[in-house]
Write a protein that holds these residues in place. Structure first.
Motif, PDB file in Angstrom:
ATOM      1  N   ARG A 186       4.007   6.925   8.206  1.00  0.00           N
ATOM      2  CA  ARG A 186       3.976   4.950   9.082  1.00  0.00           C
ATOM      3  C   ARG A 186       4.976   4.274   8.047  1.00  0.00           C
ATOM      4  NH1 ARG A 186       1.007   2.355  11.631  1.00  0.00           N
ATOM      5  NH2 ARG A 186      -0.182   0.309  10.567  1.00  0.00           N
ATOM      6  N   PHE A 187       5.314   4.267   7.100  1.00  0.00           N
ATOM      7  CA  PHE A 187       6.923   4.043   7.041  1.00  0.00           C
ATOM      8  C   PHE A 187       7.971   4.083   7.340  1.00  0.00           C
ATOM      9  CE2 PHE A 187      11.030   4.075   5.024  1.00  0.00           C
ATOM     10  CZ  PHE A 187      10.680   2.472   3.844  1.00  0.00           C
ATOM     11  N   LEU A 230       0.582  -1.155  -0.213  1.00  0.00           N
ATOM     12  CA  LEU A 230       0.230  -0.238  -0.516  1.00  0.00           C
ATOM     13  C   LEU A 230       0.753   1.368  -0.020  1.00  0.00           C
ATOM     14  CD1 LEU A 230      -2.859   1.885   0.280  1.00  0.00           C
ATOM     15  CD2 LEU A 230      -2.497   1.335   2.531  1.00  0.00           C
ATOM     16  N   LEU A 231       2.071   0.905   0.744  1.00  0.00           N
ATOM     17  CA  LEU A 231       2.965   2.219   0.696  1.00  0.00           C
ATOM     18  C   LEU A 231       3.340   2.537  -0.880  1.00  0.00           C
ATOM     19  CD1 LEU A 231       3.645   2.410   4.917  1.00  0.00           C
ATOM     20  CD2 LEU A 231       2.583   3.241   3.495  1.00  0.00           C
ATOM     21  N   LYS A 232       4.054   1.342  -1.334  1.00  0.00           N
ATOM     22  CA  LYS A 232       4.706   1.690  -2.884  1.00  0.00           C
ATOM     23  C   LYS A 232       3.570   2.005  -3.728  1.00  0.00           C
ATOM     24  CE  LYS A 232       7.912  -2.253  -1.952  1.00  0.00           C
ATOM     25  NZ  LYS A 232       8.276  -3.925  -2.407  1.00  0.00           N
ATOM     26  N   SER A 233       2.649   1.864  -3.078  1.00  0.00           N
ATOM     27  CA  SER A 233       1.391   2.692  -4.270  1.00  0.00           C
ATOM     28  C   SER A 233       0.572   3.953  -3.692  1.00  0.00           C
ATOM     29  CB  SER A 233       0.019   1.414  -3.914  1.00  0.00           C
ATOM     30  OG  SER A 233       0.209   0.400  -3.905  1.00  0.00           O
ATOM     31  N   LEU A 234       0.743   4.041  -2.591  1.00  0.00           N
ATOM     32  CA  LEU A 234       0.751   5.715  -2.136  1.00  0.00           C
ATOM     33  C   LEU A 234       1.571   6.345  -2.605  1.00  0.00           C
ATOM     34  CD1 LEU A 234      -0.563   5.258   1.078  1.00  0.00           C
ATOM     35  CD2 LEU A 234      -1.846   6.101  -0.852  1.00  0.00           C
ATOM     36  N   SER A 235       3.002   5.787  -2.997  1.00  0.00           N
ATOM     37  CA  SER A 235       4.026   6.604  -3.174  1.00  0.00           C
ATOM     38  C   SER A 235       3.923   6.513  -4.769  1.00  0.00           C
ATOM     39  CB  SER A 235       5.745   5.482  -3.096  1.00  0.00           C
ATOM     40  OG  SER A 235       5.414   5.750  -1.740  1.00  0.00           O
ATOM     41  N   PHE A 253      -2.826  13.451   3.962  1.00  0.00           N
ATOM     42  CA  PHE A 253      -0.726  12.131   2.029  1.00  0.00           C
ATOM     43  C   PHE A 253      -0.070  11.802   2.882  1.00  0.00           C
ATOM     44  CE2 PHE A 253       0.835  10.378  -0.862  1.00  0.00           C
ATOM     45  CZ  PHE A 253      -0.149   9.300  -1.669  1.00  0.00           C
ATOM     46  N   ASN A 254       0.674  12.594   3.253  1.00  0.00           N
ATOM     47  CA  ASN A 254       1.925  12.509   2.655  1.00  0.00           C
ATOM     48  C   ASN A 254       2.974  11.918   4.127  1.00  0.00           C
ATOM     49  OD1 ASN A 254       4.843  12.735   1.504  1.00  0.00           O
ATOM     50  ND2 ASN A 254       4.514  14.632   2.469  1.00  0.00           N
ATOM     51  N   ILE A 274      17.371  11.300   0.734  1.00  0.00           N
ATOM     52  CA  ILE A 274      18.712  10.649   0.824  1.00  0.00           C
ATOM     53  C   ILE A 274      18.774  10.109   1.656  1.00  0.00           C
ATOM     54  CG2 ILE A 274      21.436  10.917   0.635  1.00  0.00           C
ATOM     55  CD1 ILE A 274      20.703  13.134  -2.371  1.00  0.00           C
ATOM     56  N   ALA A 275      18.907  10.960   3.419  1.00  0.00           N
ATOM     57  CA  ALA A 275      19.101  10.346   4.640  1.00  0.00           C
ATOM     58  C   ALA A 275      18.163   9.308   4.630  1.00  0.00           C
ATOM     59  CB  ALA A 275      18.392  11.885   5.675  1.00  0.00           C
ATOM     60  N   CYS A 276      16.787   9.200   4.975  1.00  0.00           N
ATOM     61  CA  CYS A 276      16.047   7.934   4.390  1.00  0.00           C
ATOM     62  C   CYS A 276      15.607   7.013   3.134  1.00  0.00           C
ATOM     63  CB  CYS A 276      14.131   8.279   4.442  1.00  0.00           C
ATOM     64  SG  CYS A 276      13.398   9.328   5.374  1.00  0.00           S
ATOM     65  N   TRP A 277      16.575   7.177   2.517  1.00  0.00           N
ATOM     66  CA  TRP A 277      17.122   6.075   1.069  1.00  0.00           C
ATOM     67  C   TRP A 277      15.885   5.312   1.299  1.00  0.00           C
ATOM     68  CZ3 TRP A 277      20.690   7.187  -1.670  1.00  0.00           C
ATOM     69  CH2 TRP A 277      21.595   6.972  -3.203  1.00  0.00           C
ATOM     70  N   SER A 278      14.581   5.698   0.590  1.00  0.00           N
ATOM     71  CA  SER A 278      13.372   5.232   0.529  1.00  0.00           C
ATOM     72  C   SER A 278      12.150   5.225  -0.625  1.00  0.00           C
ATOM     73  CB  SER A 278      11.679   4.829   2.032  1.00  0.00           C
ATOM     74  OG  SER A 278      12.457   6.257   2.280  1.00  0.00           O
ATOM     75  N   LEU A 279      11.806   4.990  -0.876  1.00  0.00           N
ATOM     76  CA  LEU A 279      10.697   5.226  -2.090  1.00  0.00           C
ATOM     77  C   LEU A 279       9.746   6.448  -1.387  1.00  0.00           C
ATOM     78  CD1 LEU A 279       9.347   5.077  -4.514  1.00  0.00           C
ATOM     79  CD2 LEU A 279       7.987   3.245  -3.624  1.00  0.00           C
ATOM     80  N   PRO A 280       8.775   6.421  -0.278  1.00  0.00           N
ATOM     81  CA  PRO A 280       8.421   7.304  -0.390  1.00  0.00           C
ATOM     82  C   PRO A 280       8.836   8.665  -0.052  1.00  0.00           C
ATOM     83  CG  PRO A 280       7.750   5.151   1.467  1.00  0.00           C
ATOM     84  CD  PRO A 280       9.079   5.061   0.696  1.00  0.00           C
ATOM     85  N   SER A 281      10.320   8.222   0.608  1.00  0.00           N
ATOM     86  CA  SER A 281      10.554  10.006   0.958  1.00  0.00           C
ATOM     87  C   SER A 281      11.487  10.293  -0.468  1.00  0.00           C
ATOM     88  CB  SER A 281      11.696   9.535   1.892  1.00  0.00           C
ATOM     89  OG  SER A 281      12.828   9.087   1.309  1.00  0.00           O
TER      90      SER A 281
END
Length: 246
Positions: free
Chosen positions: A141-142, A20-25, A134-135, A219-226
């Motif tokens: 959540r992530f 779900l979080l990937k889809s929202l991203s 949303f954001n 860059i600090a989070c190194w994640s798709l949501p960020s």
């Protein structure tokens, strides 16, 4: 889907997932692209470009306060009342702190420093409120449930580089906002070209500062949501900066 998920979280029901979080991203990235494309055909209706065809006017201070508040309250709610978050490691706490720290200023301080300013039409105000909820949900959540960082992440070059960029961008954004507030003398209206600070190099230094800030956060989070947040911010803020420059 977002509101349904959030309401079930209020009841302590875990219905979301990394999928779900990937889809929202990816949805956020699409939203940024669509906004950027639309800006080529119509001015984004805020500030000097506000007009009545986008809804009744909302006091600019009230609009900024309410629309930005979900990016602060949703993460705090999730951390305080969600029943399924894991104990947060130091990297998770620092990254959440970077996000929440920005929105403490943006929702609780910045609106009340505004001098004058045109009222915000209801439609862009409502869309900004929905986006911030949303954001706020996506990032918090992530970072509070799914993000796993090694204990030495705070010494990792990605975190150090990202934190440095985030700090620099935050300072540029704050200083640029300060310059903009000083443009008008008491009881003065109208718009002027700002000078000083990063405005000596770009016409939208406040937008540039925020783009750098959230690029550093990604860059600090190194994640798709960020990363999705940074991409969205780049498209929307660069569109606003181009509009101002034109």
């Amino acid at each position: 889907m977002f509101w349904w998920s959030l309401s079930r979280l209020a009841l302590g029901v875990d219905n979301d997932s990394e999928f779900l979080l990937k889809s929202l991203s990816w949805l956020m990235v699409l939203m940024g692209v669509v906004t950027f494309v639309l800006s080529k055909f119509v001015d984004l209706p805020y500030g000097r470009y506000a007009c009545s065809k986008f809804g009744f006017p909302v006091n600019v201070k009230i609009a900024w306060f309410i629309q930005e508040l979900p990016s602060l309250t949703v993460p705090l709610y999730l951390m305080c009342f969600s029943t399924d978050i894991k104990p947060l490691s130091l990297p998770n706490r620092l990254l959440l702190g970077m996000f929440i720290g920005h929105y403490i200023h943006r929702s609780l301080i910045f609106p009340f420093l505004i001098k004058g300013g045109k009222a915000t039409p209801f439609i862009p105000f409502a869309l900004a409120f929905i986006y911030c909820a949303f954001n706020g949900y996506l990032q918090a959540r992530f970072l509070s449930k799914y993000a796993v960082y090694p204990s030495n992440w705070i010494t990792d070059p990605r975190f150090l580089t990202g934190f440095a960029l985030w700090s620099f961008g935050l300072l540029v954004n704050l200083h640029s906002d300060h310059i903009l507030r000083k443009l008008r003398k008491p009881n003065e209206t109208g718009y002027k070209i700002p000078h000083g600070g990063m405005f000596e190099y770009v016409s939208g230094a406040n937008f540039l500062g925020e783009i750098i800030e959230w690029t550093g956060f990604a860059i600090a989070c190194w994640s798709l949501p960020s990363a999705a947040f940074a991409v969205f911010g780049f498209f929307v803020l660069s569109a606003r900066a181009t509009q101002h420059h034109r």
